[in-house]
Scaffold this motif. Structure first.
Motif, PDB file in Angstrom:
ATOM      1  N   SER A  76     104.593  70.620  42.417  1.00  0.00           N
ATOM      2  CA  SER A  76     104.398  69.384  41.411  1.00  0.00           C
ATOM      3  C   SER A  76     103.638  69.565  40.490  1.00  0.00           C
ATOM      4  O   SER A  76     103.383  68.651  39.246  1.00  0.00           O
ATOM      5  CB  SER A  76     103.187  68.178  42.344  1.00  0.00           C
ATOM      6  OG  SER A  76     102.378  68.934  43.159  1.00  0.00           O
ATOM      7  N   ASN A  77     102.983  70.624  40.210  1.00  0.00           N
ATOM      8  CA  ASN A  77     101.859  71.841  38.819  1.00  0.00           C
ATOM      9  C   ASN A  77     102.401  72.355  38.368  1.00  0.00           C
ATOM     10  O   ASN A  77     102.136  72.672  37.647  1.00  0.00           O
ATOM     11  CB  ASN A  77     101.230  71.580  39.612  1.00  0.00           C
ATOM     12  CG  ASN A  77      99.429  70.911  39.884  1.00  0.00           C
ATOM     13  OD1 ASN A  77     100.301  70.143  39.410  1.00  0.00           O
ATOM     14  ND2 ASN A  77      99.032  70.967  41.197  1.00  0.00           N
ATOM     15  N   TYR A  78     103.839  72.500  38.781  1.00  0.00           N
ATOM     16  CA  TYR A  78     104.702  73.149  37.431  1.00  0.00           C
ATOM     17  C   TYR A  78     105.281  72.545  36.047  1.00  0.00           C
ATOM     18  O   TYR A  78     106.121  71.224  36.617  1.00  0.00           O
ATOM     19  CB  TYR A  78     106.256  73.757  38.009  1.00  0.00           C
ATOM     20  CG  TYR A  78     106.208  74.554  39.810  1.00  0.00           C
ATOM     21  CD1 TYR A  78     104.757  75.342  39.844  1.00  0.00           C
ATOM     22  CD2 TYR A  78     106.819  75.184  39.615  1.00  0.00           C
ATOM     23  CE1 TYR A  78     105.196  76.420  40.963  1.00  0.00           C
ATOM     24  CE2 TYR A  78     106.611  76.315  40.743  1.00  0.00           C
ATOM     25  CZ  TYR A  78     105.931  77.082  41.324  1.00  0.00           C
ATOM     26  OH  TYR A  78     105.254  77.994  41.885  1.00  0.00           O
TER      27      TYR A  78
ATOM     28  N   ILE B 228     111.839  68.477  40.014  1.00  0.00           N
ATOM     29  CA  ILE B 228     112.306  69.421  41.637  1.00  0.00           C
ATOM     30  C   ILE B 228     111.821  68.423  42.640  1.00  0.00           C
ATOM     31  O   ILE B 228     113.127  68.267  43.694  1.00  0.00           O
ATOM     32  CB  ILE B 228     112.244  71.015  41.570  1.00  0.00           C
ATOM     33  CG1 ILE B 228     112.562  71.586  41.170  1.00  0.00           C
ATOM     34  CG2 ILE B 228     111.956  71.371  43.712  1.00  0.00           C
ATOM     35  CD1 ILE B 228     111.749  72.607  40.834  1.00  0.00           C
ATOM     36  N   THR B 229     110.401  67.690  42.820  1.00  0.00           N
ATOM     37  CA  THR B 229     110.059  66.771  43.829  1.00  0.00           C
ATOM     38  C   THR B 229     111.615  65.437  43.902  1.00  0.00           C
ATOM     39  O   THR B 229     111.570  65.451  44.946  1.00  0.00           O
ATOM     40  CB  THR B 229     109.284  66.465  44.124  1.00  0.00           C
ATOM     41  OG1 THR B 229     107.846  67.256  43.960  1.00  0.00           O
ATOM     42  CG2 THR B 229     108.641  65.455  45.204  1.00  0.00           C
TER      43      THR B 229
ATOM     44  N   GLY C  79     105.633  74.590  50.181  1.00  0.00           N
ATOM     45  CA  GLY C  79     104.344  75.620  49.441  1.00  0.00           C
ATOM     46  C   GLY C  79     104.288  76.571  50.554  1.00  0.00           C
ATOM     47  O   GLY C  79     104.004  77.380  50.120  1.00  0.00           O
ATOM     48  N   TYR C  80     104.227  76.269  51.796  1.00  0.00           N
ATOM     49  CA  TYR C  80     102.868  77.250  52.308  1.00  0.00           C
ATOM     50  C   TYR C  80     104.558  78.565  52.423  1.00  0.00           C
ATOM     51  O   TYR C  80     103.896  79.189  53.043  1.00  0.00           O
ATOM     52  CB  TYR C  80     103.522  76.604  54.148  1.00  0.00           C
ATOM     53  CG  TYR C  80     102.461  77.731  55.467  1.00  0.00           C
ATOM     54  CD1 TYR C  80     101.416  77.888  55.011  1.00  0.00           C
ATOM     55  CD2 TYR C  80     104.070  77.899  55.726  1.00  0.00           C
ATOM     56  CE1 TYR C  80     101.186  78.927  56.114  1.00  0.00           C
ATOM     57  CE2 TYR C  80     103.201  78.677  57.123  1.00  0.00           C
ATOM     58  CZ  TYR C  80     102.155  79.579  57.033  1.00  0.00           C
ATOM     59  OH  TYR C  80     101.647  79.767  57.929  1.00  0.00           O
ATOM     60  N   ILE C  81     105.505  78.288  53.332  1.00  0.00           N
ATOM     61  CA  ILE C  81     106.338  79.152  53.515  1.00  0.00           C
ATOM     62  C   ILE C  81     106.516  79.566  52.098  1.00  0.00           C
ATOM     63  O   ILE C  81     107.038  80.968  52.416  1.00  0.00           O
ATOM     64  CB  ILE C  81     107.488  78.524  53.425  1.00  0.00           C
ATOM     65  CG1 ILE C  81     107.519  77.932  54.755  1.00  0.00           C
ATOM     66  CG2 ILE C  81     108.879  79.535  53.692  1.00  0.00           C
ATOM     67  CD1 ILE C  81     108.864  77.239  55.161  1.00  0.00           C
ATOM     68  N   SER C  82     106.345  79.897  50.504  1.00  0.00           N
ATOM     69  CA  SER C  82     107.217  80.231  49.421  1.00  0.00           C
ATOM     70  C   SER C  82     105.137  80.647  49.099  1.00  0.00           C
ATOM     71  O   SER C  82     105.172  81.470  47.396  1.00  0.00           O
ATOM     72  CB  SER C  82     107.622  79.368  48.494  1.00  0.00           C
ATOM     73  OG  SER C  82     106.632  78.079  47.584  1.00  0.00           O
TER      74      SER C  82
ATOM     75  N   VAL D 144     109.151  64.148  51.291  1.00  0.00           N
ATOM     76  CA  VAL D 144     109.278  64.787  50.787  1.00  0.00           C
ATOM     77  C   VAL D 144     108.256  65.131  50.072  1.00  0.00           C
ATOM     78  O   VAL D 144     107.271  66.198  50.449  1.00  0.00           O
ATOM     79  CB  VAL D 144     110.236  64.263  49.290  1.00  0.00           C
ATOM     80  CG1 VAL D 144     110.257  65.178  48.113  1.00  0.00           C
ATOM     81  CG2 VAL D 144     111.991  64.200  49.699  1.00  0.00           C
ATOM     82  N   GLY D 145     107.183  64.300  49.471  1.00  0.00           N
ATOM     83  CA  GLY D 145     105.345  64.681  48.987  1.00  0.00           C
ATOM     84  C   GLY D 145     104.507  65.294  50.171  1.00  0.00           C
ATOM     85  O   GLY D 145     104.035  66.519  49.720  1.00  0.00           O
TER      86      GLY D 145
END
Length: 143
Positions: free
Chosen positions: A53-55, A84-85, A44-47, A35-36
């Motif tokens: 992890s920094n939210y 979320i992770t 992250g790339y798609i979004s 997952v990580g």
């Protein structure tokens, strides 16, 4: 007391449980890495470069950091990105375990079906002899 503990510790179920816990911990680390290190970077790339992890939400004015680890050190924060992770970790583990249990049940069902296809065991000799006597007596009554 030592002997009683030894019997308990070496009992089959306890050993099986210990092996399951160890394998489960290793499996948990694998999923955490998946997952990580694989899934979240792709998300992250798609979004557009989002790093879950920094939210976080700062609960104090003293928190000025822009990353979660430093923010936690500065004061109270809600790290919903980390949540979320971890929730994604759980979903993946639950899905994989579901597939494993489903495969095991399917294999057991096939074994049960194979067991049902075996021919019935041969009739014991004494039972066959008693049936023969019964049939002979029935023929005598008819005559």
């Amino acid at each position: 007391m030592f002997e009683e503990f030894k019997k308990f510790a070496l009992r089959g179920n306890v050993v099986d449980l210990a092996i399951g816990v160890i394998i489960g911990a290793a499996f948990g680390r694998i999923v955490t890495s998946l997952v990580g290190d694989v899934i979240m970077p792709v998300i992250g790339y798609i979004s557009g470069g989002l790093d879950f992890s920094n939210y976080f939400i700062a609960l104090s004015d003293a928190v000025t950091a822009t990353n979660y680890a430093d923010a936690k050190a500065q004061g109270a924060v809600i790290g919903y990105g980390a949540f979320i992770t971890i929730a994604l970790n759980f979903a993946i583990i639950a899905w994989v375990l579901f597939l494993v249990v489903k495969a095991i049940n399917k294999a057991k069902k096939k074994e049960d079906e194979k067991a049902g296809e075996t021919p019935p065991p041969a009739t014991p000799e004494d039972v066959a002899l008693l049936r023969e006597i019964r049939d002979l007596l029935a023929e005598r009554k008819e005559q």
